[in-house]
Scaffold this active site. Structure first.
Site, PDB file in Angstrom:
ATOM      1  N   ARG A 172      46.164   7.029  26.298  1.00 13.04           N
ATOM      2  CA  ARG A 172      45.041   6.383  26.984  1.00 13.04           C
ATOM      3  C   ARG A 172      43.990   7.446  27.269  1.00 13.04           C
ATOM      4  NH1 ARG A 172      49.876   4.747  29.430  1.00 13.04           N
ATOM      5  NH2 ARG A 172      50.311   2.500  29.341  1.00 13.04           N
ATOM      6  N   LYS A 210      51.072   5.629  33.317  1.00 14.38           N
ATOM      7  CA  LYS A 210      50.949   4.745  34.475  1.00 14.38           C
ATOM      8  C   LYS A 210      52.158   4.886  35.386  1.00 14.38           C
ATOM      9  CE  LYS A 210      47.985   1.100  32.567  1.00 14.38           C
ATOM     10  NZ  LYS A 210      47.871  -0.351  32.306  1.00 14.38           N
ATOM     11  N   HIS A 266      40.255   1.564  24.357  1.00 11.97           N
ATOM     12  CA  HIS A 266      41.625   1.608  23.832  1.00 11.97           C
ATOM     13  C   HIS A 266      41.687   1.524  22.303  1.00 11.97           C
ATOM     14  CE1 HIS A 266      43.797   1.983  27.406  1.00 11.97           C
ATOM     15  NE2 HIS A 266      44.296   0.774  27.564  1.00 11.97           N
ATOM     16  N   ARG A 295      43.956   3.954  20.534  1.00 10.88           N
ATOM     17  CA  ARG A 295      45.343   3.678  20.943  1.00 10.88           C
ATOM     18  C   ARG A 295      45.883   2.461  20.184  1.00 10.88           C
ATOM     19  NH1 ARG A 295      49.115   4.358  25.133  1.00 10.88           N
ATOM     20  NH2 ARG A 295      49.822   2.480  26.199  1.00 10.88           N
ATOM     21  N   HIS A 308      55.014   2.149  27.151  1.00  5.27           N
ATOM     22  CA  HIS A 308      55.142   0.797  27.694  1.00  5.27           C
ATOM     23  C   HIS A 308      56.492   0.658  28.395  1.00  5.27           C
ATOM     24  CE1 HIS A 308      52.096  -1.069  24.638  1.00  5.27           C
ATOM     25  NE2 HIS A 308      51.503  -0.551  25.693  1.00  5.27           N
ATOM     26  N   TYR A 367      51.533  -6.006  19.087  1.00  5.70           N
ATOM     27  CA  TYR A 367      51.034  -5.343  17.884  1.00  5.70           C
ATOM     28  C   TYR A 367      51.722  -5.863  16.626  1.00  5.70           C
ATOM     29  CZ  TYR A 367      48.772  -2.025  21.016  1.00  5.70           C
ATOM     30  OH  TYR A 367      47.980  -1.469  21.977  1.00  5.70           O
TER      31      TYR A 367
END
Length: 303
Positions: free
Chosen positions: A151, A175, A247, A250, A273, A282
């Site tokens: 990110r 995150k 993004h 990414r 994730h 995806y």
């Protein structure tokens, strides 16, 4: 109301370890919520009823005079913040009931991430020149974003010690304070070396000393907004501005890995994730690509 909101945000910071970007979004959402309640004549959190929260949800999607309508995903996030606030107030004994308990945020539409074709990515990466501190930094930043799937906030958060030349890895702070080790390709590593040797020392002399990898023109850590501007500027030069978001690289990283045969769980780890479900969006892109190729190439596809 402001005191309860402040206490809730403190709770998220201290006890939940919520990321700063999420806290900032929640704070904006709850300020809007408090203004909405005040306009409806509600002076305290104990007076809130379920219909007030439902009306706020409508205002988020349709606008309320002072604010423009929000996208479905942003409206859903705001209602999640409101539900969390009331759940906290009830659990902490501030209110006797939780009026938001039965108010469900709308499920955000599942949008496919937009990935660039490989040739467009390569054109974008070639945009910054190899001369000058700014272009060398920009090239290193873009190469790193695509090579690692980081990110933008993770890239600008990199410190010099986070790059391991011997192992060809970078340590990213994701995150919720989760760290992950990600491989970095040779072209990106070479671009980083060129920047660190020929450009970063020039930028660093203008600042007060920082361990940040990517520096701004004043020698301080490059901000997320400035890094996004770097991407936007070079995307426009490459003629890709309509397809680019913060993004984009990414998304392209993940899509190209899956198209190349990578396992979805490996891609999940690389992206950081928490759940493979997030990564599986995806796979929808690659299935669509397979379907298009099949339809155009197989003689009996349309029979």
């Amino acid at each position: 109301m402001p005191e309860v909101v402040a206490a809730y945000l403190d709770h998220l910071t201290v006890e939940r370890g919520t990321a700063r970007n999420t806290l900032d979004s929640y704070a904006r959402d709850l300020r809007r919520y408090a203004a909405h309640l005040e306009a409806a004549g509600v002076s305290g959190i104990a007076e809130v009823r379920a219909e007030h929260i439902s009306a706020f949800g409508v205002a988020l999607r349709e606008g309320d005079g002072e604010h423009r309508p929000l996208a479905a995903s942003s409206a859903a996030r705001a209602l999640v913040a409101v539900r969390g606030l009331h759940r906290f107030a009830h659990a902490d004994g501030i209110t006797e009931h939780d009026p938001a308990r039965d108010v469900k945020p709308p499920a955000p539409a599942r949008r496919l991430p937009k990935a660039l074709p490989v040739h467009d990515v390569l054109r974008l990466l070639d945009m910054p020149s190899s001369d000058g501190a700014g272009p060398l930094r920009d090239r290193a930043l873009l190469e790193l974003l695509y090579s690692t799937g980081a990110r933008i906030s993770e890239a600008v958060g990199l410190d010099l010690d986070d790059i391991d030349d011997a192992e060809r890895t970078v340590l990213l702070d994701g995150k919720g304070g989760r760290q992950r080790l990600v491989p970095i390709g040779r072209p990106a590593l070479e671009a980083l070396h060129a920047y660190l040797v020929r450009a970063r020392p020039v930028l660093a002399t203008r600042g007060r000393g920082t361990a940040a990898v990517f520096l701004n023109a004043r020698g301080g850590r490059l901000s997320r907004q400035s890094a996004w501007q770097v991407l936007k500027t070079h995307a426009e030069r490459a003629g890709l501005s309509a397809s680019v978001s913060p993004h984009t690289l990414r998304h392209s990283f993940a899509t190209h890995l899956l198209e190349g045969g990578a396992d979805v769980r490996v891609v999940q780890e690389l992206l950081g994730h928490a759940s493979v479900t997030t990564t599986q969006v995806y796979t929808l892109i690659t299935v669509n690509t397979l379907r298009e190729v099949y339809t155009t190439a197989h003689p009996r596809a349309l029979g």
